[in-house]
Motif scaffolding. Sequence first.
Motif, short mmCIF file in Angstrom:
data_model
loop_
_atom_site.label_atom_id
_atom_site.label_comp_id
_atom_site.label_asym_id
_atom_site.label_seq_id
_atom_site.Cartn_x
_atom_site.Cartn_y
_atom_site.Cartn_z
N ALA A 171 28.50 12.66 0.83
CA ALA A 171 28.10 12.90 -0.56
C ALA A 171 27.39 11.66 -1.09
O ALA A 171 27.62 10.55 -0.61
N ASN A 172 26.55 11.84 -2.08
CA ASN A 172 25.80 10.72 -2.64
C ASN A 172 26.73 9.71 -3.30
O ASN A 172 27.65 10.05 -4.04
N GLY A 173 26.50 8.41 -2.96
CA GLY A 173 27.17 7.32 -3.63
C GLY A 173 28.61 7.09 -3.26
O GLY A 173 29.29 6.27 -3.90
N GLN A 174 29.11 7.73 -2.19
CA GLN A 174 30.53 7.60 -1.85
C GLN A 174 30.81 6.59 -0.75
O GLN A 174 31.96 6.24 -0.50
N GLY A 175 29.80 6.13 -0.03
CA GLY A 175 29.99 5.09 0.98
C GLY A 175 30.39 5.62 2.34
O GLY A 175 29.78 5.30 3.35
N ILE A 176 31.43 6.42 2.40
CA ILE A 176 31.92 6.98 3.66
C ILE A 176 31.99 8.49 3.51
O ILE A 176 31.87 9.03 2.40
N PRO A 177 32.19 9.24 4.60
CA PRO A 177 32.40 10.68 4.45
C PRO A 177 33.56 10.97 3.51
O PRO A 177 34.61 10.34 3.59
N VAL A 178 33.37 11.94 2.61
CA VAL A 178 34.46 12.30 1.70
C VAL A 178 35.55 13.04 2.46
O VAL A 178 36.69 13.12 2.00
N SER A 196 20.20 5.37 2.78
CA SER A 196 20.96 4.13 3.02
C SER A 196 21.75 3.70 1.79
O SER A 196 22.76 3.01 1.90
N ALA A 197 21.30 4.12 0.60
CA ALA A 197 22.01 3.77 -0.63
C ALA A 197 23.38 4.43 -0.71
O ALA A 197 24.22 4.02 -1.53
N ASP A 198 23.63 5.44 0.12
CA ASP A 198 24.90 6.16 0.09
C ASP A 198 25.92 5.62 1.09
O ASP A 198 27.02 6.14 1.21
N MET A 199 25.54 4.56 1.83
CA MET A 199 26.44 3.93 2.78
C MET A 199 27.25 2.83 2.10
O MET A 199 26.95 2.43 0.98
N PRO A 200 28.27 2.28 2.77
CA PRO A 200 29.05 1.20 2.16
C PRO A 200 28.20 -0.05 1.92
O PRO A 200 27.15 -0.23 2.54
N ALA A 201 28.68 -0.90 1.03
CA ALA A 201 28.05 -2.19 0.76
C ALA A 201 29.04 -3.30 1.13
O ALA A 201 30.24 -3.07 1.22
N THR A 202 28.50 -4.49 1.38
CA THR A 202 29.35 -5.63 1.73
C THR A 202 30.41 -5.86 0.66
O THR A 202 30.13 -5.79 -0.53
N GLU A 219 42.61 -6.93 17.67
CA GLU A 219 41.81 -7.44 16.54
C GLU A 219 40.35 -7.02 16.69
O GLU A 219 39.43 -7.83 16.59
N VAL A 220 40.14 -5.73 16.86
CA VAL A 220 38.80 -5.18 17.08
C VAL A 220 38.08 -5.01 15.75
O VAL A 220 38.65 -4.51 14.77
N MET A 221 36.80 -5.41 15.71
CA MET A 221 35.96 -5.24 14.52
C MET A 221 34.64 -4.62 14.95
O MET A 221 33.94 -5.15 15.83
N TYR A 222 34.30 -3.48 14.35
CA TYR A 222 32.98 -2.87 14.55
C TYR A 222 32.00 -3.48 13.55
O TYR A 222 32.35 -3.70 12.38
N TYR A 223 30.78 -3.71 14.01
CA TYR A 223 29.72 -4.25 13.16
C TYR A 223 28.70 -3.16 12.85
O TYR A 223 28.40 -2.32 13.70
N TYR A 224 28.16 -3.21 11.62
CA TYR A 224 27.27 -2.15 11.14
C TYR A 224 26.02 -2.74 10.51
O TYR A 224 26.07 -3.77 9.84
N LYS A 225 24.92 -2.02 10.72
CA LYS A 225 23.64 -2.38 10.10
C LYS A 225 23.18 -1.19 9.27
O LYS A 225 23.02 -0.08 9.78
N ASN A 226 22.95 -1.45 7.99
CA ASN A 226 22.48 -0.40 7.08
C ASN A 226 21.02 -0.66 6.75
O ASN A 226 20.70 -1.48 5.89
N ALA A 227 20.13 0.02 7.47
CA ALA A 227 18.70 -0.17 7.29
C ALA A 227 18.10 1.02 6.54
O ALA A 227 18.76 2.06 6.36
N ASP A 228 16.86 0.88 6.10
CA ASP A 228 16.22 1.96 5.36
C ASP A 228 16.06 3.23 6.19
O ASP A 228 16.10 4.34 5.66
N ASP A 229 15.91 3.05 7.52
CA ASP A 229 15.64 4.21 8.37
C ASP A 229 16.87 4.80 9.04
O ASP A 229 16.85 5.94 9.49
N ALA A 230 17.96 4.02 9.10
CA ALA A 230 19.14 4.52 9.82
C ALA A 230 20.35 3.63 9.54
O ALA A 230 20.22 2.50 9.05
#
Length: 355
Positions: A239-246, A24-30, A115-126
């Motif tokens: 990749a680690n620490g990049q937030g989104i797919p490289v 989860s640490a490799d996903m985007p942050a707010t 004006e579509v917005m997708y919502y995301y949840k970044n949890a420890d498991d998924a």
Amino acid sequence: MKKIAYLILMLLPITTSAQIIISSADMPATSDEIVVSIVNPVAVVNAEATGPNFIWDFSDLISTGQRTDIYQNVWSTPFAYQFFFNNVFLYPDNESDYALSVDFPSLIPQLTFEEVMYYYKNADDAYYNTGFGATINDIPASVQGDPTDTLYTFPLAYEDTNSNDFFLELEIPGFGYYGQYGTRVDTVDGWGNITTPYGSFDALRVKSTLFITDTTYVDFISFGIAVDRPVAIEYKWLANGQGIPVFKVVNQLGFNTNAEYLDEAVPTSAYNGVKPELNAFPNPAKDQITIQLPEQAEWIEIRELSGALVKRIDLNKSQSGAYAIGLNDLSNGVYLLSVSSHGQAVGHQLFEKID
């Protein structure tokens, strides 16, 4: 002793990169603002190739434009969109960390999505897509995922597999009903090193196959319909620490329909006002085709639709204005013409070579 050490080294496996784990640490942050460069998808060759300790080289891809994805705090999104996404007590599965503006293709002629917005949840498991907010037929709406779409499960490692169903539904006043259901099948089918125009990364490759159906029911004619979208295959390199797919490629009906990579912003001024489409003429062309070069043009490329490079002309920023390109060495067919300035493709156009 030196011979023994040499033999030991010869017996050790030789690897080109590290086999990484994604969390989860490799996903985007707010509040992250992530720059993405768009690529002409037909230029991407062998996106399906993969395996352990694999080397992917997409370094010669040419950006045709950029966007900046901003991961907004849920509380900063339109209030009418927030209903399912900021209430941990009533809707814990849909409580979200942030939202992202996206394009939402509608295959139902009676419905418009704006004006579509997708919502995301970044949890420890998924990592989940929990639903979306949109103005549908001019009415702001909050659309809950139940169940939500699980994009990745953590920790994510080579040969991991996952399959999940997702479902969305909404009653639309004055219209009827809209729903969407689907299945995502994920396989981590490779690991190794990938190089894009932005850089090189140790990465996991995730293949996602998406089966999606849109459903509607129109009240005033008492009629419903279900429309199957073409099956989509997403190839994503994480990749680690990049937030989104490289790097990401989407394939539908056997053709690449979308390609993009993580990048850094290029100032708009670098494009010198040149529009994405070139003014190349004549088209179709026989012996030569002429284009209008931007200031400080660096090179011209002609590629087959497969992405194979067939002609490159290095200009070294020394020419501008109208420029004629000889075509007698090309076979008849359709080609992609591109021109570069300031390290970026600033124009592209399809043309046909004929006798």
